[in-house]
Design a protein around this motif. Structure first.
Motif: not given
Length: 372
Positions: A327-335
């Motif tokens: 139930t957790n989230a964080k930013k990964g990649d942005q292309w």
């Protein structure tokens, strides 16, 4: 227009947007190659049939049936009149979980009706063949109330593992309806598959509209369940403050009383803060990315991303990945994709498919597969 097949040059852009405690990352190069499969007329959403063919909606009101390779297409007749002014469109398209048995196709669209305009949910039976059509088409739910204006319809559809249908209604750029217990605007709704409010929705006993599942939302343009049955939603904030939310029953997500963005005229909106009574986003962006569609990946072509969320970026012209961990989230990649990305879907073989929102082309359909 004839189908196109070319490779987009590989490039990547480190995301400029930041979030407290979490920064966007980049692999330094795209780990995928992008093939242009078709060019469409302002496409909005897509879904795959069991045999790999695709249903695609277009803003002006057409639904298309594309072959699995994109080389051929046919217009699906039987859709309903669309008011496509502004942000209006023939919007989402989703198959019933038992499509193989009942052939039911669900779609959302903006229309003119009593009081102004609003978003409606309809379904029909897909009649396949050389001239595909939707038969027995019925509108099964309409947002309430209908209002003047051409923005923030939302209209995303997702089926839960238990068969309930979740549907998003935007707040129509009117702010206060998101907190109005009698309006469906600015809400996530939980319905039966026939469009009636589901039993035991969490706020009905408190006098809310019986379909409401959560409230305090703005423009909800992505909705998806993960493999554990968690419901994730993304929405556009105002000037900044775009959000990814974990949707829980009965919770208030704050709009327009709380946001990590500001009003477009520069007026401040209180940020989400502990103890304010509102559910904060799991991830947010400042400046805005203008999130389009949302998909949670479950395929085999990109095993390193299994269980992660993918978001199309409109103003950011990007494809974004969000790491989901329970139930957790964080930013990964942005292309950087050099085009507004309206929709993200997973194909039957695990490829990632994108719909561009127009621009240099009418709106290309892209297929992403591993680089190399």
């Amino acid at each position: 227009m004839a189908s196109l097949r070319v490779l987009i040059p590989a490039a990547a852009l480190l995301a400029a947007c930041t979030q407290t405690g979490v920064s966007a990352q980049s692999d330094g190069a795209r780990p995928f190659k992008a093939e242009v499969v078709a060019d469409l007329d302002s496409p909005w959403a897509m879904t795959f049939l069991p045999d790999g063919r695709m249903l695609v909606t277009e803003k002006q009101g057409q639904m298309l049936l594309l072959s699995a390779d994109g080389k051929s297409r046919a217009v699906v007749s039987g859709t309903l009149p669309v008011d496509s002014a502004g942000q209006g469109a023939l919007m989402d398209v989703v198959l019933h979980p038992k499509f193989a048995e009942n052939k039911l196709v669900y779609f959302s669209f903006s229309e003119t009706g009593q009081g102004g305009k609003g978003v409606a949910l309809a379904r029909g039976v897909l009649q396949d063949g050389a001239a595909p059509a939707l038969g027995n088409v019925q509108v099964i739910f309409r947002a309430t109330p209908y209002l003047e204006g051409n923005g923030h319809y939302s209209g995303r559809i997702a089926f839960a593992p238990d068969g309930h249908l979740f549907f998003t209604n935007g707040e129509r750029q009117k702010f206060d309806p998101a907190q109005d217990p009698k309006a469906t605007l600015g809400k996530v709704l939980r319905l039966n598959d026939d469009g009636t409010p589901a039993a035991n929705n969490p706020l009905a006993a408190k006098g809310f509209h019986p379909a409401i599942w959560s409230y305090g939302h703005r423009n909800l343009l992505g909705l998806a369940f993960d493999s554990a049955g968690n419901l994730w939603e993304q929405e556009m904030g105002p000037k900044g403050g775009d959000e990814v939310n974990l949707i829980r029953p009965g919770l208030n997500y704050g709009w327009p009383k709380a946001s990590n963005g500001d009003h477009y005229d520069g007026r401040d909106i209180p940020d989400h803060r502990a103890g304010d009574g509102f559910e904060p986003p799991k991830v947010w962006w400042n400046p805005a990315i203008s999130p389009g569609g949302l998909m949670i990946y479950s395929g085999k072509l990109f095993p390193q991303w299994k269980g992660d969320a993918f978001i199309g970026g409109l103003s950011s012209k990007a494809l974004l990945r969000v790491d989901l961990d329970g139930t957790n989230a964080k930013k990964g990649d942005q292309w950087d994709m050099d085009a507004r990305i309206r929709e993200v879907e997973e194909g039957p073989d695990g490829a990632i498919w994108l719909l561009e929102d127009g621009g240099d082309s009418q709106g290309r359909l892209l297929k992403l597969t591993p680089a190399g």
